[in-house]
Design a protein around this motif. Structure first.
Motif, PDB file in Angstrom:
ATOM      1  N   ASN A  61       0.795  -1.355  -0.113  1.00 16.43           N
ATOM      2  CA  ASN A  61       0.201   0.158  -0.035  1.00 16.43           C
ATOM      3  C   ASN A  61       0.818   1.137   0.157  1.00 16.43           C
ATOM      4  N   PRO A  62       0.386   2.385  -0.497  1.00 16.23           N
ATOM      5  CA  PRO A  62       1.194   3.652  -0.541  1.00 16.23           C
ATOM      6  C   PRO A  62       1.759   3.973   1.091  1.00 16.23           C
ATOM      7  N   GLN A  63       2.721   4.171   1.279  1.00 18.32           N
ATOM      8  CA  GLN A  63       3.313   4.476   2.523  1.00 18.32           C
ATOM      9  C   GLN A  63       3.827   3.265   3.402  1.00 18.32           C
ATOM     10  N   GLN A  64       3.206   1.960   2.656  1.00 18.00           N
ATOM     11  CA  GLN A  64       3.741   0.851   3.467  1.00 18.00           C
ATOM     12  C   GLN A  64       5.320   0.417   3.131  1.00 18.00           C
ATOM     13  N   SER A  65       5.725  -0.135   4.344  1.00 20.22           N
ATOM     14  CA  SER A  65       7.138  -0.676   4.093  1.00 20.22           C
ATOM     15  C   SER A  65       7.150  -1.848   3.030  1.00 20.22           C
TER      16      SER A  65
ATOM     17  N   MET B 252       1.274   2.353 -13.735  1.00 23.67           N
ATOM     18  CA  MET B 252       1.204   3.705 -14.421  1.00 23.67           C
ATOM     19  C   MET B 252      -0.135   4.114 -14.668  1.00 23.67           C
ATOM     20  N   ALA B 253      -1.053   3.133 -14.139  1.00 28.06           N
ATOM     21  CA  ALA B 253      -2.478   3.091 -14.066  1.00 28.06           C
ATOM     22  C   ALA B 253      -2.850   3.062 -12.512  1.00 28.06           C
ATOM     23  N   TYR B 254      -4.351   3.394 -12.260  1.00 28.37           N
ATOM     24  CA  TYR B 254      -4.771   3.185 -11.037  1.00 28.37           C
ATOM     25  C   TYR B 254      -4.666   4.337 -10.318  1.00 28.37           C
ATOM     26  N   LYS B 255      -4.905   5.496 -10.607  1.00 27.37           N
ATOM     27  CA  LYS B 255      -4.851   6.703  -9.998  1.00 27.37           C
ATOM     28  C   LYS B 255      -5.665   6.542  -8.654  1.00 27.37           C
ATOM     29  N   ASN B 256      -4.982   7.544  -7.716  1.00 27.12           N
ATOM     30  CA  ASN B 256      -5.365   7.516  -6.351  1.00 27.12           C
ATOM     31  C   ASN B 256      -5.476   6.346  -5.690  1.00 27.12           C
ATOM     32  N   ALA B 257      -4.689   5.409  -6.012  1.00 26.15           N
ATOM     33  CA  ALA B 257      -4.359   4.047  -5.544  1.00 26.15           C
ATOM     34  C   ALA B 257      -2.972   3.644  -5.524  1.00 26.15           C
ATOM     35  N   ILE B 258      -2.365   2.898  -6.449  1.00 26.53           N
ATOM     36  CA  ILE B 258      -1.028   2.633  -6.482  1.00 26.53           C
ATOM     37  C   ILE B 258      -0.324   3.017  -7.856  1.00 26.53           C
ATOM     38  N   MET B 259      -0.796   4.147  -8.526  1.00 28.80           N
ATOM     39  CA  MET B 259      -0.181   4.654  -9.614  1.00 28.80           C
ATOM     40  C   MET B 259       1.219   5.220  -9.329  1.00 28.80           C
TER      41      MET B 259
END
Length: 468
Positions: free
Chosen positions: A97-101, A153-160
């Motif tokens: 996840n974003p910010q996850q180690s 390069m896809a999935y804005k507001n998630a893992i992009m």
């Protein structure tokens, strides 16, 4: 355990020849004519059949938490289904996840994968950037056998991953002697097109391909190739689905860039007419990204495989049941993206490719096993029938047939994008790590028998940029 595979035709990426194959423990120990084995050995009669290295699927998602749910196939059911289809090794994805180690996510995925029936290894996704990410990438390469990093390069507001993340990560990958991979779709364009379609009341699955046209994929592929070119970094582009992306790869390779392309079995076989089916469950069952394309793009992908600008075949195996797909009944952008295929990849590619004359048996081995092993640095441990290689072997019956159906498949999810297709050319026996795990329709997979495969780094490249 000793296994003698007798009387078959060995097919490697470079040649095929009549030979016996002797496996002892988890290794191939001899390949040649008239091999002898102890009386206690198991003997597999491969007369009239091909003996090939186990398939490697370089793109799967088992036990994936995605879009508010988790895939139907976990690492046991997914790898077991792969063994039934001749695939003995998968490369799955750790997606923090974003910010996850990265290390925390990696150990989480390793825990889930402990139940795998076949061998597995991981790409690790870069979903955010910081000094910590920079450091943990090095730990993953040095201590955990990771040599590839994924960028959505896809999935804005998630893992992009934005351009800054791409540049920083590609640069770090080069320092470490690893290879970056990309999911090439312009996430901003996809997001805006989805919003436009929903505003117009076009909420059904038929809008999914409209929100992700070929130009959206091609833009991202060209951008990733340009960034890799400036940084002198190799690049692997996953699930290439359209002619425009393939053309970008071909241009880059002609200019001397190390760019590799992956084609999905589904994109090679299935066209975009599936999204026009009025049955929501059927159309939603085919929702994946990039979407299935027109037959024109399919022809281009086959040409790419034959011509050497596409190098591997995969599935993006990511199964969801009808109840999970129904989350997007009133909004196509909420349909969990993903289809199955790990069980059927090799058979449908043989049936469509080899039986038609588009691929030779050796080219089939190249695109279903050997190239993936070489690109991700596990060759010749994997991807070849040679002494010293892992005893991952598929005895392939070119005359055998099977009608694909969700009712008889081993994979979960209750849906199959190849439903009703009768394929000619199927595995009769699969040997994984020196044990028979599938024979004449009977699956003997053992939960937890799969091994994690460390993939060593390549020698770090030198370039003027990394030297600064």
């Amino acid at each position: 355990m000793t296994i003698l595979i007798r009387g078959g035709t060995v097919v490697n990426a470079d040649r095929h020849f009549k030979a016996d194959v002797l496996c002892d423990g988890d290794k191939i120990v001899a390949v040649g004519a008239g091999l002898q084995a102890p009386a206690s050995a198991s003997v597999i009669d491969a007369s009239g059949q091909y003996v090939m290295p186990g398939g490697i699927d370089p793109h799967t998602h088992m036990n994936l938490p995605f879009m508010g749910t988790v895939t139907a196939d976990d690492f046991y059911t997914g790898t077991a289904a792969g063994l039934a289809g001749g695939t003995t090794t998968i490369i799955d994805f750790v997606i923090p996840n974003p910010q996850q180690s990265l290390l925390e996510a990696y150990h989480q995925w390793r825990g889930w994968a402990a139940k795998a029936a076949g061998d597995y290894t991981f790409h690790v996704a870069i979903t955010w950037w910081s000094d910590r990410v920079h450091e943990e990438m090095g730990v993953l390469v040095r201590d955990h056998g990771v040599n590839s990093f994924k960028h959505f390069m896809a999935y804005k507001n998630a893992i992009m991953a934005d351009d800054e993340t791409l540049v920083r990560s590609f640069r770090r990958v080069l320092e470490l002697g690893a290879i970056p991979t990309v999911h090439a779709e312009n996430g901003e364009l996809v997001y805006q097109l989805q919003r436009d379609l929903l505003t117009r009341g076009l909420t059904g699955p038929s809008s999914h391909p409209l929100s992700r046209p070929p130009a959206v994929e091609a833009e991202a592929a060209n951008r990733a190739i340009a960034i890799a070119g400036v940084l002198n970094t190799p690049l692997y582009i996953v699930h290439v689905s359209c002619k425009e992306s393939l053309d970008a790869i071909a241009r880059a390779r002609a200019a001397g860039q190390r760019v590799y392309g992956e084609a999905l079995a589904g994109h090679l076989i299935i066209d975009d007419s599936v999204y026009q089916n009025p049955d929501f469950d059927f159309a939603a069952g085919h929702v994946m990204s990039p979407p299935f394309r027109s037959k024109e793009h399919q022809r281009a992908l086959w040409q790419g495989l034959r011509g050497g600008n596409l190098h591997t075949t995969a599935t993006d195996h990511c199964t969801f049941c009808a109840e999970q797909k129904a989350a997007g009944r009133d909004d196509f952008s909420k349909i969990p993206n993903g289809c199955g295929g790990v069980e059927d990849r090799m058979a449908v590619i043989w049936d469509e490719g080899v039986n038609s004359g588009m691929l030779t048996p050796s080219e089939f081995v190249r695109v279903t096993s050997t190239n993936a092993a070489q690109i991700f640095n596990i060759y010749p441990r994997k991807g070849a029938i040679v002494p010293g290689a892992d005893a991952d072997v598929v005895v392939w019956d070119p005359e055998g047939t099977r009608t694909i159906s969700a009712k008889t498949q081993f994979a979960k999810g209750g849906f199959n994008v190849f439903e009703g297709r009768t394929v000619k050319g199927i595995p009769s026996t699969t040997v994984a790590a020196g044990k028979v795990v599938f024979h004449q329709g009977e699956l003997m997979a053992v939960e937890g028998a799969g091994r994690h495969v460390d993939r060593p780094a390549f020698a770090p490249a030198f370039s003027p940029i990394t030297a600064r």
